[in-house]
Design an enzyme around this catalytic site. Structure first.
Site, PDB file in Angstrom:
ATOM      1  N   TYR A  53      -0.216   1.555  -5.340  1.00 43.30           N
ATOM      2  CA  TYR A  53      -1.409   1.907  -5.729  1.00 43.30           C
ATOM      3  C   TYR A  53      -1.131   2.740  -7.248  1.00 43.30           C
ATOM      4  O   TYR A  53      -0.754   4.154  -6.989  1.00 43.30           O
ATOM      5  CB  TYR A  53      -1.889   2.843  -4.858  1.00 43.30           C
ATOM      6  CG  TYR A  53      -2.270   1.927  -3.357  1.00 43.30           C
ATOM      7  CD1 TYR A  53      -2.408   0.768  -3.522  1.00 43.30           C
ATOM      8  CD2 TYR A  53      -2.557   2.967  -2.452  1.00 43.30           C
ATOM      9  CE1 TYR A  53      -2.340   0.039  -2.188  1.00 43.30           C
ATOM     10  CE2 TYR A  53      -2.715   2.433  -1.103  1.00 43.30           C
ATOM     11  CZ  TYR A  53      -2.662   0.990  -1.092  1.00 43.30           C
ATOM     12  OH  TYR A  53      -2.995   0.194   0.191  1.00 43.30           O
ATOM     13  N   HIS A 138       5.121  -3.315   3.450  1.00 42.85           N
ATOM     14  CA  HIS A 138       3.784  -3.423   2.515  1.00 42.85           C
ATOM     15  C   HIS A 138       3.963  -4.995   2.011  1.00 42.85           C
ATOM     16  O   HIS A 138       5.014  -5.358   1.121  1.00 42.85           O
ATOM     17  CB  HIS A 138       3.790  -2.461   1.181  1.00 42.85           C
ATOM     18  CG  HIS A 138       2.460  -2.454   0.659  1.00 42.85           C
ATOM     19  ND1 HIS A 138       2.055  -1.850  -0.227  1.00 42.85           N
ATOM     20  CD2 HIS A 138       1.106  -3.051   1.348  1.00 42.85           C
ATOM     21  CE1 HIS A 138       0.843  -1.871  -0.537  1.00 42.85           C
ATOM     22  NE2 HIS A 138       0.462  -2.795   0.364  1.00 42.85           N
TER      23      HIS A 138
END
Length: 318
Positions: A53, A138
């Site tokens: 992010y 992830h």
């Protein structure tokens, strides 16, 4: 028999950190701090982030804010699988993966044991924390799912056994990735992104059945499917892409049923996955303080039971 992980389970609502990494739109450090302060004042104590992010920006902003709060009052999750490394010869280009940040770092897939440990250490440095509460693999399916589960997952199990992390799991939009980790029987949590929503119930029945057998709980993220379930009047995206016409029509039909019960669509979207006893928490995103306050308020509302039965009778949800 599933394992008991009650002590590691997060609160029922959490704030997703993608917007803190300037997903789609840039915000200033001051705006990010205001967003987090609003969430804290509204009672949010569960925060999710990732190196992906904003190339670490989300973790850094979250860490600066949480440095002002008692460590035993919040739960933080982050993710592993992407290392951030300098771009040789960077000449001012922007990131190319949806975040409005300088592209001076590149994401390097690494699900090796060393890569997992290094990723976690670097996340802790950016967050300014000695340890994080929850760590997820992830998007392993975007690299090599089988290799990630074979190599990276045992590393996470070892970190939990050593007490380095409290709970472990996988964060993904892909049901095969969710299943692969759930079937190990060692996962505490699955972060289900966009696959347990009013428009997409891909986790039913198989993922939910495996979780029921193993005692693995789910954290429902992206419950608005990246925007469509937040606003059907001027929809922007569905699962971070263009809105399919069929999905828009279904969303509007669901919204009409919700309205007949005095419930707005975003409120129903937040509550829907929480009806499942295997769903521990729902993560919502927000780009503005007003959105945080709205979503927290929505989660406190009571939903008429008849809404769910009417949606099912019309074939809009299972």
């Amino acid at each position: 028999m599933g394992r008991s992980v009650t002590a590691a389970l997060p609160p029922v609502m959490g704030l997703g950190g993608a917007s803190l990494g300037n997903l789609g739109t840039a915000m200033s450090d001051a705006e990010a701090a205001d967003l987090l302060a609003t969430a804290w004042d509204a009672g949010v104590r569960h925060f999710d982030t990732a190196p992906h992010y904003g190339l670490g920006l989300s973790e850094r902003r979250l860490g600066r804010f949480l440095a002002t709060k008692p460590r035993d009052e919040f739960v933080v999750s982050t993710k592993v699988g992407r290392l951030l490394r300098p771009v040789a010869g960077w000449q001012g280009e922007q990131d190319t993966e949806g975040f409005v940040v300088p592209g001076d770092l590149r994401r390097e897939w690494d699900f090796t044991p060393d890569g997992i440990r290094t990723s976690l250490e670097e996340s802790c440095d950016r967050l300014g924390l000695d340890a994080v509460d929850i760590v997820y693999l992830h998007d392993p399916e975007r690299w090599d799912l089988a290799a990630a589960v074979t190599s990276g997952w045992p590393a996470l199990v070892g970190l939990r056994a050593a007490g380095t992390v409290g709970a472990i799991g996988v964060g993904s939009m892909d049901t095969e990735a969710l299943l692969a980790v759930a079937r190990t029987g060692d996962a505490d949590l699955l972060m289900v992104a966009g696959r347990y929503t009013l428009l997409d119930q891909s986790v039913l029945p198989e993922v939910v059945d495996v979780c029921s057998r193993t005692g693995t709980r789910m954290v429902a993220a992206a419950v608005f499917n990246s925007g469509l379930l937040a606003d059907t009047t001027s929809p922007t995206t569905y699962d971070y892409g263009e809105v399919p016409a069929a999905k828009l029509e279904t969303a509007r039909r669901i919204a009409a049923v919700c309205a007949a019960h005095g419930v707005d669509l975003p409120t129903a979207a937040l509550h829907y996955p929480l009806r499942d006893e295997m769903v521990q928490s729902v993560i919502f995103g927000a780009a503005q303080p007003s959105q945080v306050r709205q979503n927290v308020d929505r989660l406190t509302r009571r939903i008429p039971p008849g809404l769910w039965s009417d949606l099912a009778e019309q074939g809009l949800v299972p």
